[in-house]
Enzyme design. Sequence first.
Site, mmCIF file in Angstrom:
data_model
loop_
_atom_site.group_PDB
_atom_site.id
_atom_site.type_symbol
_atom_site.label_atom_id
_atom_site.label_comp_id
_atom_site.label_asym_id
_atom_site.label_seq_id
_atom_site.Cartn_x
_atom_site.Cartn_y
_atom_site.Cartn_z
ATOM 1 C CE1 TYR A 140 -3.274 2.961 0.820
ATOM 2 C CE2 TYR A 140 -1.831 3.384 2.695
ATOM 3 C CZ TYR A 140 -2.860 3.777 1.864
ATOM 4 O OH TYR A 140 -3.461 4.979 2.057
ATOM 5 C CG ASN A 169 -2.732 8.179 11.990
ATOM 6 O OD1 ASN A 169 -1.571 8.529 11.826
ATOM 7 N ND2 ASN A 169 -3.082 6.923 12.150
ATOM 8 C CB ILE A 184 -10.562 8.208 16.367
ATOM 9 C CG1 ILE A 184 -9.268 8.734 17.005
ATOM 10 C CG2 ILE A 184 -11.760 9.045 16.808
ATOM 11 C CD1 ILE A 184 -8.940 10.175 16.682
#
Length: 723
Positions: A140, A169, A184
């Site tokens: 990736y 992030n 989260i």
Amino acid sequence: MKVLITGGYGFIGSHVADRFHKEGYEVYIIDNLSTGNRGNITFKHKGYELAVEDAKCEEVFRANQFEAVVHLAAQASVNTSIMNPQLDSESNVLGLVNILNLAQKFKVKKFVFASSAAVYGTNEHIPLKEELPCDPISPYGLSKWVGESYCRKWQELYGLETICFRFSNVYGPRQSSAGEGGVISIFMDRVFSGQTLYVYGDGNQTRDFIYVEDVADAIFRSSYSRLSGIYNLSTNTECSVNEVIEAIGTMQSVRDITYADRRDGDISRSVLNNEKVKRELDWSPMYGIGEGLQRTYAWFELNRAKMESATSAVSAAKLTPYRQMFKKYMPYAENLLAFVLTAWLTFTQDTDYSAIDIKLFYITIIGIMYGNRQSILAVVLSIGLFIYQKLLDGRELVSLLYDTNVFFQIAIYLFIGLVVGYAIERKNSAIQAAERNKDELEEKYDFLNGMYKEVREVKDELQLRILNSGDSFGKIYSVTKELESLEPENVFSSTVNVVKSIMSVQSVAIYTVNPYRTYMRLIAHSNDYEGQASIRVEDDACMRWVLNEGKVFVNKDLASNAPLMCAPIFYNGEIKAVIAIDGMAFNKFSLYYQNLFKVTTDLVSSALARAFAYIEATESQRYVKGTPILRKEAFASILESKKMAKTHHNTPFLMLCAAEGEAGIESRPDQIAGMLRETDYIGLNEQEKAVILLSNTGYDDAARVLERFASRGISLNIVNGEL
């Protein structure tokens, strides 16, 4: 203005789409919905369910002129990229190259690419700067790094302005907790459902969390900036996992926390330096981790009921494998049931019908119903039943091995089973192939039909806006009706009337561009035009600028050797012709009329695209086979348009035929065609005789033209009067 967002139904893409919509852009979205959700977009937009590597994406670009493209579509799972690197490269590399190529082909002004902090790998130089070497540890991250290289090379080779953002992030509303969702969103989902929070490691590992709306703001700002290159997009702030849990705990009680071993490949610290983007883009994050978590929590609380409903739908979908298993084994059950019925009929068969072998009917019927696999099973069962019958009749099993009649009967069963099964299997394969082909054609038709309707809607909406604008531009609606023709010559001739009427100018000229973009030929003009019949692009700065830039030229310096305005006419992404206007009243020489000229030329481009597509589709029917000679009907249509142009705009043309006693033009069409210009034609007249039609050529030029042909041994005469 129009913007295309790939992956626009996803978590980040939907927020980017919201931002562009709020700024007044027309939003277009390409998304294959593998992870996206149409429900994320609530405003009016155009969406296409396509993979970014799909060739049909070209139709989306062809139908719309995008100002900017934001490429967010990607396979974003690190684990998936490790397990299936081919799938990762198809979306993240091949898909990117396809969209990059289309953006360059259709002259997009700005291309924004979403990269990732994964390109850095396990670099310990915290905070990470853009200049640091990249060493991705997953396919990736590698595909994102390769994507940055493609963007840079497309700018170097083709001049496409590209900018790449390495996201840290990202978190916020609409983020999924499924699969590899952000930490989260996973924590939020577990807190609301009362589940245990799992932390891999001691929880002191840090990440650079950035709120999604800050990302959308940076992408929007970059779309109209002159920046290019690679930028980190982050808050430049470290935040540990334990700190995130504490912040969530102030909003909702956390039931339990379980700490597990750190996963392989996890890094202890991650933070990106954002000084470069703050300085050069004049951007900075607006939301800290506290406010961002509160906004995210409020969204999860509001959408909890919807998420529970979606979970129920997923649970219901889990029943699908059982249905598939039932469907898979159902033919075997029906085969066995049919065999039981056959065995019963065999043993209860009346002596009057003992010559009828029911097993052959059984094999044939099963083969017809299910094909080769089930027919072979029916053959095996029938052979077993046949041998069992013989044993009941008192035969020894060993004696059956020497009985030719037994082997003959078994051979019949095999022959019937194989022939019927093979024939049905072949027929079913042909039917399935035809159905697949039909489905593909229907899908392509539906897509193209949808594109056509969309373009028509946009055109109709534009015409209605002009019609209802309350000023003289309402006449565009009626005037542009003249462009509804499938013959390019008619469109060019009609364009002169349309442009002259709409723009209220004295002089209009249309030049076609040769394939090498070195010369331009006059194909249609108004009565008042006194310009050149042929232009060498190298010698004309105005035309050279239009061909290079692909934009409307405005003679702001009022230079006497250039028209007031020029605009390109596109077909298949290439400039096919240029419209030049002159003699406009000074009070109309404004931005208002410049935009009107742009709208008018866009309508002309649309009409010409339709005409050229028709010509390409019917090319084999327009010409005499194997020659450059137009058939009678096609030539008559072109000739009629030339007569109209001569009547309305005094545009001259000349007709030539073979001299008396000389060989006809049809005897050497290729030689003659090689001496003609792109705007000249050879065709059959009403008497089926080949003649030459020379555009923008009058009787004053006749002597020179005839002399040129005579120098090649071709004797021609001028055709007098009507054909």
